[in-house]
Design a protein around this motif. Structure first.
Motif, short mmCIF file in Angstrom:
data_model
loop_
_atom_site.label_atom_id
_atom_site.label_comp_id
_atom_site.label_asym_id
_atom_site.label_seq_id
_atom_site.Cartn_x
_atom_site.Cartn_y
_atom_site.Cartn_z
N PRO A 57 -14.43 62.45 37.32
CA PRO A 57 -14.80 63.65 38.09
C PRO A 57 -16.32 63.83 38.22
O PRO A 57 -16.80 64.31 39.25
CB PRO A 57 -14.20 64.80 37.30
CG PRO A 57 -13.21 64.19 36.37
CD PRO A 57 -13.62 62.77 36.16
N LYS A 58 -17.09 63.45 37.21
CA LYS A 58 -18.54 63.59 37.27
C LYS A 58 -19.12 62.69 38.37
O LYS A 58 -19.98 63.12 39.15
CB LYS A 58 -19.17 63.26 35.92
CG LYS A 58 -20.66 63.48 35.90
CD LYS A 58 -21.24 63.19 34.53
CE LYS A 58 -22.76 63.35 34.57
NZ LYS A 58 -23.40 62.97 33.34
N LEU A 89 -21.32 62.01 43.93
CA LEU A 89 -21.21 61.39 45.25
C LEU A 89 -21.05 62.45 46.34
O LEU A 89 -21.66 62.34 47.41
CB LEU A 89 -20.05 60.40 45.29
CG LEU A 89 -20.24 59.12 44.48
CD1 LEU A 89 -18.93 58.33 44.42
CD2 LEU A 89 -21.35 58.28 45.08
N ARG A 90 -20.24 63.47 46.08
CA ARG A 90 -20.04 64.54 47.06
C ARG A 90 -21.34 65.32 47.29
O ARG A 90 -21.67 65.68 48.42
CB ARG A 90 -18.92 65.46 46.62
CG ARG A 90 -17.56 64.82 46.79
CD ARG A 90 -16.44 65.75 46.42
NE ARG A 90 -15.18 65.10 46.70
CZ ARG A 90 -14.08 65.28 46.00
NH1 ARG A 90 -14.07 66.13 44.99
NH2 ARG A 90 -12.97 64.64 46.31
N ALA A 91 -22.08 65.58 46.21
CA ALA A 91 -23.36 66.29 46.34
C ALA A 91 -24.34 65.46 47.16
O ALA A 91 -25.04 65.99 48.03
CB ALA A 91 -23.93 66.60 44.96
N ALA A 92 -24.39 64.16 46.89
CA ALA A 92 -25.28 63.28 47.66
C ALA A 92 -24.89 63.26 49.13
O ALA A 92 -25.75 63.28 50.01
CB ALA A 92 -25.25 61.87 47.08
N HIS A 93 -23.60 63.27 49.40
CA HIS A 93 -23.12 63.27 50.79
C HIS A 93 -23.52 64.57 51.49
O HIS A 93 -23.97 64.56 52.64
CB HIS A 93 -21.61 63.08 50.83
CG HIS A 93 -21.07 63.03 52.23
ND1 HIS A 93 -20.54 64.13 52.84
CD2 HIS A 93 -21.02 62.03 53.13
CE1 HIS A 93 -20.16 63.81 54.06
NE2 HIS A 93 -20.46 62.54 54.26
N LYS A 139 -31.30 65.91 53.80
CA LYS A 139 -32.05 65.88 52.54
C LYS A 139 -31.75 64.61 51.76
O LYS A 139 -31.34 64.65 50.61
CB LYS A 139 -31.68 67.09 51.68
CG LYS A 139 -32.07 68.42 52.26
CD LYS A 139 -31.70 69.52 51.29
CE LYS A 139 -32.09 70.87 51.82
NZ LYS A 139 -31.70 71.94 50.89
N PHE A 140 -31.93 63.49 52.40
CA PHE A 140 -31.64 62.23 51.73
C PHE A 140 -32.92 61.65 51.14
O PHE A 140 -34.02 61.97 51.57
CB PHE A 140 -31.00 61.24 52.69
CG PHE A 140 -31.90 60.86 53.84
CD1 PHE A 140 -31.92 61.61 54.99
CD2 PHE A 140 -32.73 59.75 53.74
CE1 PHE A 140 -32.75 61.27 56.04
CE2 PHE A 140 -33.56 59.41 54.79
CZ PHE A 140 -33.59 60.17 55.94
N LYS A 141 -32.73 60.80 50.15
CA LYS A 141 -33.86 60.12 49.53
C LYS A 141 -33.90 58.71 50.09
O LYS A 141 -32.90 58.00 50.05
CB LYS A 141 -33.69 60.06 48.02
CG LYS A 141 -33.68 61.42 47.37
CD LYS A 141 -33.41 61.32 45.89
CE LYS A 141 -33.27 62.70 45.29
NZ LYS A 141 -32.79 62.66 43.92
N PRO A 142 -35.06 58.29 50.63
CA PRO A 142 -35.15 56.92 51.15
C PRO A 142 -34.85 55.90 50.05
O PRO A 142 -35.22 56.10 48.90
CB PRO A 142 -36.60 56.81 51.62
CG PRO A 142 -37.09 58.21 51.73
CD PRO A 142 -36.29 59.03 50.76
#
Length: 68
Positions: free
Chosen positions: A35-36, A41-45, A52-55
């Motif tokens: 779950p973590k 992954l959902r937060a990054a998506h 707000k992505f990190k190159p």
């Protein structure tokens, strides 16, 4: 009533094992059960979808001999 003791055994559904074509697939299945990891992954998506992505930066160092 006391809580059940944690087991060192991981149960993988037979169907998941029958569909495996590479050794990476069981690792992928196990990762997807965490779950973590899924929350990260959902937060990054979500961040990516609002810009707000990190190159991406390579973690590989340049070859010290300069031959490559």
């Amino acid at each position: 009533m006391a809580p059940a003791a944690k087991s060192d055994t991981i149960e993988i559904p037979t169907q998941a094992l029958l569909s495996v074509e590479t050794l990476d697939e069981p690792q992928d299945w196990l990762t997807a059960q965490n779950p973590k990891v899924i929350a990260e992954l959902r937060a990054a998506h979500r961040e990516d979808s609002v810009g707000k992505f990190k190159p991406w930066k390579s973690r590989h160092l340049a070859c010290p001999t300069g031959s490559k």
